[in-house]
Design an enzyme around this catalytic site. Structure first.
Site, PDB file in Angstrom:
ATOM      1  N   HIS A  99       0.830  -1.203   0.000  1.00  0.00           N
ATOM      2  CA  HIS A  99       0.000   0.000   0.000  1.00  0.00           C
ATOM      3  C   HIS A  99       0.867   1.257   0.000  1.00  0.00           C
ATOM      4  CE1 HIS A  99      -3.018   2.754   2.135  1.00  0.00           C
ATOM      5  NE2 HIS A  99      -3.531   2.491   0.960  1.00  0.00           N
ATOM      6  N   ARG A 100       0.922   1.950  -1.115  1.00  0.00           N
ATOM      7  CA  ARG A 100       1.789   3.119  -1.318  1.00  0.00           C
ATOM      8  C   ARG A 100       3.258   2.715  -1.186  1.00  0.00           C
ATOM      9  NH1 ARG A 100      -1.686   7.194   2.674  1.00  0.00           N
ATOM     10  NH2 ARG A 100      -3.724   6.427   2.048  1.00  0.00           N
ATOM     11  N   GLU A 132       1.286  -0.709  -4.881  1.00  0.00           N
ATOM     12  CA  GLU A 132       0.112   0.120  -5.106  1.00  0.00           C
ATOM     13  C   GLU A 132       0.539   1.560  -5.323  1.00  0.00           C
ATOM     14  OE1 GLU A 132      -3.726   2.354  -3.618  1.00  0.00           O
ATOM     15  OE2 GLU A 132      -1.896   2.143  -2.435  1.00  0.00           O
ATOM     16  N   ASP A 137      -0.994   5.493  -6.053  1.00  0.00           N
ATOM     17  CA  ASP A 137      -2.078   6.464  -6.198  1.00  0.00           C
ATOM     18  C   ASP A 137      -1.609   7.531  -7.173  1.00  0.00           C
ATOM     19  OD1 ASP A 137      -2.207   5.933  -2.805  1.00  0.00           O
ATOM     20  OD2 ASP A 137      -4.027   5.673  -4.011  1.00  0.00           O
ATOM     21  N   HIS A 167      -0.902  10.375  -2.935  1.00  0.00           N
ATOM     22  CA  HIS A 167      -2.238   9.986  -2.458  1.00  0.00           C
ATOM     23  C   HIS A 167      -3.155  11.198  -2.305  1.00  0.00           C
ATOM     24  CE1 HIS A 167      -5.344   9.232   0.605  1.00  0.00           C
ATOM     25  NE2 HIS A 167      -5.470   8.089  -0.048  1.00  0.00           N
ATOM     26  N   GLU A 221      -4.177   3.280  -8.729  1.00  0.00           N
ATOM     27  CA  GLU A 221      -5.462   3.905  -8.422  1.00  0.00           C
ATOM     28  C   GLU A 221      -5.629   5.209  -9.186  1.00  0.00           C
ATOM     29  OE1 GLU A 221      -8.192   5.601  -4.715  1.00  0.00           O
ATOM     30  OE2 GLU A 221      -6.547   4.194  -4.285  1.00  0.00           O
ATOM     31  N   GLN A 233      -7.602   0.409 -10.264  1.00  0.00           N
ATOM     32  CA  GLN A 233      -8.638   0.533  -9.251  1.00  0.00           C
ATOM     33  C   GLN A 233      -9.077   1.981  -9.126  1.00  0.00           C
ATOM     34  OE1 GLN A 233      -7.114   0.415  -5.203  1.00  0.00           O
ATOM     35  NE2 GLN A 233      -5.079   0.959  -5.901  1.00  0.00           N
TER      36      GLN A 233
HETATM   37  O1  G3P Z   1      -6.688   1.429  -2.926  1.00  0.00           O
HETATM   38  C1  G3P Z   1      -6.921   0.833  -1.795  1.00  0.00           C
HETATM   39  C2  G3P Z   1      -6.734   1.859  -0.806  1.00  0.00           C
HETATM   40  O2  G3P Z   1      -5.502   2.411  -1.078  1.00  0.00           O
HETATM   41  C3  G3P Z   1      -7.807   2.894  -0.892  1.00  0.00           C
HETATM   42  O3  G3P Z   1      -7.662   3.866  -0.034  1.00  0.00           O
HETATM   43  O4  G3P Z   1      -7.205   6.188   0.504  1.00  0.00           O
HETATM   44  O5  G3P Z   1      -5.441   4.496   0.773  1.00  0.00           O
HETATM   45  O6  G3P Z   1      -6.092   5.220  -1.466  1.00  0.00           O
HETATM   46  P1  G3P Z   1      -6.528   4.995  -0.059  1.00  0.00           P
HETATM   47 CA    CA Z   2      -4.963   3.832  -2.902  1.00  0.00          CA
END
Ligand code: G3P
Ligand code: CA
Length: 271
Positions: free
Chosen positions: A38-39, A65, A67, A80, A132, A164
């Site tokens: 995540h990030r 991941e 953003d 993000h 994302e 996503q």
């Molecule tokens: O993409 C899954 C998750 O990352 C969604 O929330 O706010 O962390 O981008 P956020």
């Molecule tokens: Ca995300």
């Protein structure tokens, strides 16, 4: 003679029974969710920097991941928030800053904010990307075609990319641009609360799964979604350690982890 045949039959039935029990146990122990950094490994290194992506790969995450945000001069950068305030030493909306201004900022440990193109240049088709998309602050779709163009330019195999978004329009637009893309519809709390068969069918028509915050996930929701042959990927809100055990019990298909090493360890222990 008849007794020995009966005895043989009973043995065979017992053996079949044992193997099915073993298979069930084996299935559970085979469970391993996709580990999505995540990030990047954002619990360990500054989020959305090459340090955090490299760390995620060192921890053998399945996906990194990313953003995306778009700068004032139309460049896609890994960020993000809609502003650079929280993660850099700068101030302001990304969409009001030129790339030159964004690149001048310190994103932590002297790192710069990477562009999507720089990420593809660095890792190419060596890694799997979980990207994302977001609408701009006016709710406009601004990045779908540009992103697909970049992925094509760097020849990233489609099977190594998941796209996503919380924006249903963005997911629909991506599907329209290329129906072979692997898409995940991110859902907010109120989407999940009113999720019905019609919603699930609409999602299933264009996407392979949904992303839901772990803190609102219940076993019934997981079953409802998985029974529709949709994958469920759980994400956290900085509370990974609070929810991990429960989420692993639900056997979700993927988990967005800030600390892929921690998650891999938990998964191993569950086996
Ligand atoms: O993409 C899954 C998750 O990352 C969604 O929330 O706010 O962390 O981008 P956020
Ligand atoms: Ca995300």
């Amino acid at each position: 003679m008849r007794q020995s045949i009966t005895f043989l039959l009973v043995c065979m039935l017992l053996l079949a029974g044992c193997s099915s029990i073993n298979t069930e146990a084996a299935n559970d122990s085979d469970y391993r969710p996709l580990i999505i950094a995540h990030r990047g490994a954002s619990a360990v290194e500054p989020e959305h920097t090459f340090l955090s992506y490299d760390k995620a790969l060192e921890y053998e995450a399945d996906y990194i991941e990313i953003d995306l945000r778009r700068t004032a001069d139309g460049e896609l950068v890994a960020m993000h928030d809609d502003t650079v305030d929280r993660t850099t030493d700068g101030r302001g909306l990304v969409e009001e800053l030129t790339l030159k201004k964004v690149k001048a900022l310190d994103a932590g440990k002297g790192q710069t904010v990477p562009t999507m193109e720089e990420i593809l240049k660095r890792y190419g088709s060596e890694v799997h990307y979980y990207i994302e998309t977001r609408e701009d602050d006016e709710g406009e779709l601004v990045m779908e075609e540009q992103l697909l163009q970049l992925l094509k330019q760097y020849a990233i195999p489609k099977e190594q990319v998941i796209l996503q978004s919380f924006s249903k329009d963005s997911i629909r637009a991506l599907h329209k641009l290329d129906p072979d893309l692997t898409l995940v519809q991110l859902l907010k709390k109120n989407d999940v609360e009113k999720l019905d068969e019609k919603d699930l069918q609409e999602i299933k028509d264009i996407a392979m799964g949904v992303g839901i915050y772990a803190g609102i996930l219940e076993e019934t929701t997981v079953n409802q979604i998985q029974h529709r042959d949709l994958e469920i990927h759980a994400y956290y809100r900085g509370d990974e350690r609070k929810w991990t055990e429960e989420i692993l019990q639900y056997e979700v298909d993927g988990i967005f982890s800030d600390d892929p090493a921690f998650l891999a360890n938990k998964v191993e222990k569950k086996e």
